[in-house]
Design an enzyme around this catalytic site. Structure first.
Site, mmCIF file in Angstrom:
data_model
loop_
_atom_site.group_PDB
_atom_site.id
_atom_site.type_symbol
_atom_site.label_atom_id
_atom_site.label_comp_id
_atom_site.label_asym_id
_atom_site.label_seq_id
_atom_site.Cartn_x
_atom_site.Cartn_y
_atom_site.Cartn_z
ATOM 1 N N LYS A 123 0.836 -1.195 0.000
ATOM 2 C CA LYS A 123 0.000 0.000 0.000
ATOM 3 C C LYS A 123 0.871 1.245 0.000
ATOM 4 O O LYS A 123 2.015 1.207 0.444
ATOM 5 C CB LYS A 123 -0.848 0.036 1.284
ATOM 6 C CG LYS A 123 -1.938 -1.014 1.368
ATOM 7 C CD LYS A 123 -2.623 -0.936 2.734
ATOM 8 C CE LYS A 123 -3.662 -2.024 2.902
ATOM 9 N NZ LYS A 123 -4.855 -1.864 2.070
ATOM 10 N N ARG A 156 -10.338 -11.681 2.079
ATOM 11 C CA ARG A 156 -11.222 -12.726 1.535
ATOM 12 C C ARG A 156 -10.554 -14.096 1.581
ATOM 13 O O ARG A 156 -11.230 -15.116 1.672
ATOM 14 C CB ARG A 156 -11.656 -12.348 0.105
ATOM 15 C CG ARG A 156 -10.556 -12.330 -0.912
ATOM 16 C CD ARG A 156 -10.904 -11.499 -2.139
ATOM 17 N NE ARG A 156 -10.937 -10.063 -1.832
ATOM 18 C CZ ARG A 156 -11.231 -9.104 -2.718
ATOM 19 N NH1 ARG A 156 -11.548 -9.418 -3.948
ATOM 20 N NH2 ARG A 156 -11.216 -7.837 -2.362
HETATM 21 MN MN MN Z 1 -5.585 -5.602 2.116
#
Ligand code: MN
Ligand code: ZN
Length: 497
Positions: A275, A349
């Protein structure tokens, strides 16, 4: 968490505090029960102060007045409850929060729990108590230099009520819920060097004191079970992954349990698909789903809910290193299906896929609700006002919607369908873990659904509500503890014997 509120329930036969809190309608009329404590000239004092300050008694608005000489209190705090005809719109927890916001640190106040024009029930007063407590939550144990010490002094609230034993009884369940919300907030607020998977598991194990059975699965056991999708996320971290199973057996033996599943990524760097630096510190909150499940189990056990409930949380840290998972990797999930990793930042997920499959297989629950700070895309769709709700079951979805309205932890249903499902087909494996920006929250939900069979299931995407939350009358904390009250309500309304 520091307890910054001392809450007492007392009969209405005296006042003892420094301040006096009185609820007034939009006509500035106080409850008859309050009138006697205001003393002579009370009404005209209210009228003059309200006119000068343009205070109109709007619901949850407030006005603080210095008491005239000779009064039995130092300050009079008015809090509005709106028009008498709109009582059903009044949220008593928020009212408690609004009152708490006006109380002084290190001061005591008598709160006359009576409404102008109508009775107030013990349950409603208990909600006020819940709101008082939630508003006073603060996470400040890492601040060693409190600039103003009085900010940390407790507020004393004396709820003056007609029937103190009924209110005390009603407040008991609310205190259990408050404890659950505070636990969830603490977990979300903790820094990621303190709260990593093993430490989170230890904190969950503390619920044993309340009678919750806690089972901690370590990496060796997870490997044996076959949770390779979950383990793949944690493999780049020095910290070991954990799955924690919490069981509260409040109903009869053999009663089918309800199940709650939480994403617990204790820190999410994104992994190799790293990120950007800006705001990355917020990713300590990527375990808000697991925090909510833990807080909920606390609430259910502490109020001895007549339900069998299972909470299962997947705890991992997503880090980039020489052993980290790569884009292009293919992993086999517990369900036997293969997953191509497109983006290592779509890790939640992968964790949930294994935990959902495991939970439905092992516990055969009545339903499963999972919570996850799953996608930034849910903020694009719904901002921070609602959590995204995805479900394969209309009844469960409707019940969640109604419980959301009742608690103020609202959810908005989003679509699932074959066309969206197709978007996660992979060139090389059964599915891929990322399908790009379009419908990002929906394709994430489709991915989860591929790991759920016929069990009624709902997925709550809480990326917008679980952390960095909107400031409300009952929450001033970064970690909101969102979902504890919602799910406790769901259980209480439909699943308790
Ligand atoms: Mn993530
Ligand atoms: Zn994440």
């Amino acid at each position: 968490m520091s307890q910054r509120l001392k809450l007492e329930i007392k009969a209405m036969n005296a006042i003892a505090g420094e301040d006096l809190v009185v609820l007034v309608s939009d006509k500035l009329i106080p409850a008859p029960a309050a009138e006697e404590w205001l003393g002579e000239g009370g009404r005209s004092l209210i009228a003059r102060a309200a006119a000068a300050e343009r205070f109109k008694g709007k619901a949850l608005s407030g006005l603080t007045i210095l008491a005239p000489e000779g009064a039995d209190y130092e300050r009079l705090i008015l809090v509005g409850v709106g028009p008498e005809g709109e009582r059903d719109k009044l949220d008593f927890a928020l009212l408690g929060g609004a009152i708490a916001g006006r109380l002084g640190h290190g001061r005591s106040a008598d709160i006359i729990a009576a409404l102008p024009g109508g009775d107030v029930s013990a349950a409603e007063i208990a909600e006020i108590g819940l709101g008082l407590r939630l508003r006073c939550y603060a996470f400040n144990q890492y601040k060693t230099k409190s600039r103003d010490a009085e900010q940390s002094e407790a507020k004393t609230a004396i709820l003056r009520v007609a029937d103190s034993s009924a209110v005390k009884k009603a407040l008991k369940a609310r205190e259990a819920i408050a404890g659950g919300v505070e636990l969830a907030r603490d977990l979300v607020n903790e820094p990621p060097n303190v709260l990593y998977p093993e430490e989170f598991a230890e904190r969950a194990a503390r619920l044993e004191k309340l009678g919750v059975e806690v089972e901690i699965l370590d990496e060796k056991q997870l490997k044996k079970i076959g949770m390779r999708a979950l383990l793949g996320v944690g493999q780049g971290s020095r910290r070991e992954s954990r799955v924690v199973v919490m069981r509260w057996n409040g109903a009869g033996k053999g009663e089918q349990p309800v199940a709650f599943i939480g994403k617990g990524v204790t820190f999410d760097t994104g992994g190799i698909s790293i990120k950007p630096a800006g705001g990355m510190e917020d990713m300590k909150g990527d375990m808000a789903g697991a925090a909510c499940v833990t807080g909920l189990m606390h609430a259910l056990a502490a109020r001895k809910a007549k339900v069998n409930a299972v909470g299962v949380i997947g705890l991992v840290e997503n880090m980039p290193d020489g052993n980290a998972q790569r884009p292009g990797d293919i992993v086999t999930s517990l369900s036997g299906q293969t997953i191509e990793i497109i983006n290592t930042d779509a890790e939640g997920r992968l964790v949930l896929a294994d935990v959902l499959w495991y939970t439905q297989d092992r516990f055969k629950p009545l339903f499963m609700v999972n919570l996850a700070t799953l996608t930034g895309a849910i903020l694009v769709a719904l901002a921070q006002e609602n959590a995204g709700l995805f479900s394969n079951n209309d009844e469960l979805a409707e019940r969640l919607f109604v419980a959301g309205k009742a608690t103020g932890e609202t959810v908005w249903r989003m679509p699932l369908g074959a066309a969206y499902d197709k978007m996660i087909d992979s060139k090389f494996a059964d599915m891929k873990n990322s399908a790009g920006r379009h419908g990002g929250s929906i394709t994430a939900a489709q991915f989860l659904q591929r790991h759920v069979n016929d069990t009624p299931w709902a997925h709550l995407d809480i990326a917008g509500t679980g952390m960095g939350s909107l400031s409300t009358e009952i929450n001033r904390s970064w970690g909101s503890g969102w979902g504890v009250r919602l799910l406790d309500r769901l259980v209480a309304d439909h699943y308790e014997a």
